[in-house]
Write a protein that holds these residues in place. Structure first.
Motif, short mmCIF file in Angstrom:
data_model
loop_
_atom_site.label_atom_id
_atom_site.label_comp_id
_atom_site.label_asym_id
_atom_site.label_seq_id
_atom_site.Cartn_x
_atom_site.Cartn_y
_atom_site.Cartn_z
N LEU A 22 0.82 -1.21 0.00
CA LEU A 22 0.00 0.00 0.00
C LEU A 22 0.86 1.26 0.00
N LEU A 23 1.97 1.23 0.72
CA LEU A 23 2.87 2.38 0.74
C LEU A 23 3.52 2.60 -0.63
N ILE A 24 3.90 1.51 -1.28
CA ILE A 24 4.51 1.63 -2.61
C ILE A 24 3.48 2.16 -3.62
N LEU A 25 2.29 1.62 -3.57
CA LEU A 25 1.23 2.09 -4.48
C LEU A 25 0.87 3.56 -4.21
N ALA A 26 0.86 3.94 -2.94
CA ALA A 26 0.57 5.33 -2.60
C ALA A 26 1.62 6.26 -3.18
N GLY A 27 2.89 5.84 -3.11
CA GLY A 27 3.95 6.64 -3.70
C GLY A 27 3.83 6.75 -5.21
N ILE B 172 -3.25 20.61 -6.32
CA ILE B 172 -4.62 21.00 -5.98
C ILE B 172 -4.55 22.09 -4.92
N GLY B 173 -4.74 23.33 -5.35
CA GLY B 173 -4.63 24.46 -4.43
C GLY B 173 -3.22 24.57 -3.87
N ILE B 174 -3.12 24.54 -2.54
CA ILE B 174 -1.80 24.59 -1.90
C ILE B 174 -1.18 23.21 -1.73
N LEU B 175 -1.91 22.17 -2.10
CA LEU B 175 -1.42 20.80 -1.95
C LEU B 175 -0.72 20.36 -3.22
N ASP B 176 0.60 20.23 -3.13
CA ASP B 176 1.42 19.82 -4.27
C ASP B 176 1.74 18.34 -4.14
N PHE B 177 1.01 17.51 -4.89
CA PHE B 177 1.20 16.06 -4.82
C PHE B 177 2.39 15.58 -5.65
N ARG B 178 3.12 16.48 -6.22
CA ARG B 178 4.30 16.08 -7.00
C ARG B 178 5.51 15.80 -6.10
N PHE B 179 5.55 16.43 -4.94
CA PHE B 179 6.63 16.26 -3.97
C PHE B 179 8.01 16.55 -4.57
N ILE B 180 8.08 17.57 -5.41
CA ILE B 180 9.34 17.90 -6.07
C ILE B 180 10.32 18.54 -5.08
N LYS B 181 9.87 19.53 -4.32
CA LYS B 181 10.76 20.22 -3.39
C LYS B 181 11.19 19.33 -2.23
N SER B 182 10.30 18.47 -1.78
CA SER B 182 10.59 17.64 -0.61
C SER B 182 11.21 16.29 -0.97
N ALA B 183 11.34 15.99 -2.27
CA ALA B 183 11.82 14.67 -2.69
C ALA B 183 13.17 14.30 -2.08
N PRO B 184 14.18 15.20 -2.07
CA PRO B 184 15.47 14.83 -1.47
C PRO B 184 15.35 14.47 0.01
N LEU B 185 14.52 15.23 0.75
CA LEU B 185 14.36 14.95 2.17
C LEU B 185 13.62 13.64 2.40
N PHE C 196 7.33 4.41 0.85
CA PHE C 196 6.64 5.50 0.15
C PHE C 196 7.58 6.17 -0.86
N SER C 197 8.81 6.45 -0.44
CA SER C 197 9.77 7.09 -1.35
C SER C 197 10.13 6.16 -2.50
N PHE C 198 10.14 4.86 -2.24
CA PHE C 198 10.39 3.89 -3.30
C PHE C 198 9.29 3.97 -4.35
N GLY C 199 8.04 4.09 -3.90
CA GLY C 199 6.93 4.24 -4.83
C GLY C 199 7.02 5.52 -5.63
N LEU C 200 7.52 6.60 -5.00
CA LEU C 200 7.68 7.86 -5.71
C LEU C 200 8.64 7.75 -6.89
N SER C 201 9.59 6.80 -6.81
CA SER C 201 10.59 6.65 -7.88
C SER C 201 10.06 5.90 -9.09
N ILE C 202 8.85 5.35 -8.99
CA ILE C 202 8.27 4.57 -10.09
C ILE C 202 7.21 5.40 -10.81
N ASP C 203 7.38 5.61 -12.09
CA ASP C 203 6.41 6.34 -12.91
C ASP C 203 5.46 5.32 -13.55
N PRO C 204 4.21 5.25 -13.12
CA PRO C 204 3.29 4.24 -13.66
C PRO C 204 3.01 4.40 -15.14
#
Length: 410
Positions: free
Chosen positions: A33-38, A48-61, A283-291
């Protein structure tokens, strides 16, 4: 801006928490579920508004916290054992690891040859198929409360064996992919360094156990925690500098500290950090996968997943039986070591840098995703799977709940 990073981190934690709620609700492992969420969010996701689901700025952290999660997962797993137990099981681990690698590496070579892929691509795929994910395996063992089971000793040993293989294989494949050659001296040097470091740290830990006991005998929990974390990160960081996986360095630290009188105190401190940072790793592992890139490799991936499931199960049965484990224990071994993860992604990135076939990136991503999902699910259902296999092959039936269960019965 810093406040945007903080908001993104808060959003990521909310998604991780929601995945945890779903996992608890449906009584399944949180890992898939964590991988799929990522995967659902990330660079391709909307704002969406102030919610940035791309996580570009926070990706390194997020990526860094994920790396810390690997350390805590493997460190915690090491605490469940001791150097003495591991050394006693040395022969069975060596034999079992050799069997495991022989079966899975052979399958990994045969498949791309059948597909007509070139030699370098074939060697990359062989590595992808051969190596389990230490982080996912550790998380599954903790989630399912199987760290105390006898066969987990073999699983832990296989993780160590695989890391030696990784040190050698990365030396070879890096030379072939990036330069077109791999010199025997560099391969020998990498192998000797990895083996020497692991054995040296294990033996030093045994010899210095009384000194470590005295050093960690401090009344302040705050100072004690800082000492444990400093020891963990220093050894893991040094491991990385000599090209031994940082996660294995963390595992070795756990094995060493398991020999001390402070084991209960360490476990009490580590568990919350393990669960928090471990969740962020997946979660970060899932972020690295582009579906959006996964569609072009479906056929080869399904064949590779089937071969991996069969190969891992056979390896678990053969290696486990040779080490004296019951068929139930062998089944647990074969299913638990199924997940693939971080090493597969490393190899895929190496192939991209070396200009190999573009299909290798979606192949690796989809292959890892499917096995990262299937592995924990199959391991969770290992009791039911064993029951079905026992009827087919005439293995002993499961003991009723409450009766004495043995992991090392013939």
């Amino acid at each position: 801006m810093p406040e945007q990073v903080l908001l993104e981190i808060g959003l990521a934690l909310a998604i991780v928490a929601f995945a945890g709620i779903l996992a608890a609700r449906f009584r399944i492992s949180i890992v898939p579920l964590l991988i799929l969420a990522g995967m659902v969010v990330g660079p391709h996701a909307p704002v969406i508004g102030i919610l940035d689901f791309r996580f570009i700025k926070s990706a390194p952290l997020i990526d860094f916290m994920g790396r810390v999660g690997i350390l805590f997962l493997l460190f915690s797993l090491g605490l469940e054992f001791s150097v003495g137990r591991l050394l006693k099981a040395g022969r069975s681990i060596l034999v079992g690891g050799s069997i495991y690698m022989a079966i899975n590496f052979t399958l990994g070579m045969v498949l791309p040859i059948i597909w007509g892929w070139p030699l370098r691509e074939t060697l990359v795929v062989a590595g992808l198929i051969s190596i389990s994910s230490s982080a996912i395996v550790a998380k599954v063992l903790v989630d399912l409360k199987r760290t105390a089971r006898p066969e987990t000793e073999m699983i832990l040993g296989l993780m160590l064996f695989q890391d030696v293989f990784v040190a050698v294989y990365l030396s070879i494949i890096s030379g072939l992919v990036l330069t077109g050659s791999a010199s025997p001296p560099s391969v020998l040097k990498s192998t000797s360094l990895a083996l020497g470091f692991m054995l040296g740290l294990i033996l030093a830990g045994r010899k210095l156990a009384p000194l470590i006991n005295r050093l960690f005998n401090v009344p302040s929990d705050e100072v004690f925690m800082l000492m444990v974390f400093a020891f963990l990160t220093l050894v893991a960081g040094f491991s990385e500098t000599i090209h031994v996986a940082e996660a294995i360095g963390a595992l070795l630290v756990g094995l060493i500290l398991a020999e001390t009188d402070h084991l209960d105190r360490i476990e009490h401190i580590v568990v919350p950090f393990r669960d928090f940072f471990g969740a962020l790793f997946f979660f970060s592992f899932g972020l690295s996968i582009d579906p959006l890139t996964l569609g072009g490799a479906v056929g080869p991936v399904l064949a590779a997943v089937a071969a991996t499931l069969i190969g891992n199960f056979l390896a678990g049965i053969i290696a486990g039986r040779m080490a004296g484990y019951s068929y139930r224990g062998c089944t647990n071994i074969g299913l638990t070591i199924t997940p693939r993860g971080e090493f597969s992604i490393i190899l895929a990135n190496l192939a991209k840098t070396g200009g190999l076939l573009p299909v290798l990136q979606p192949f690796a991503a989809l292959y890892v995703l499917l096995l990262a999902i299937l592995g924990p699910l199959l391991t969770k259902e290992s009791k039911w799977i064993y029951s079905q296999l026992a009827r087919i092959f005439g293995w002993p039936a499961l003991q009723e709940k409450g009766k004495v269960r043995q992991g090392m019965q013939i």
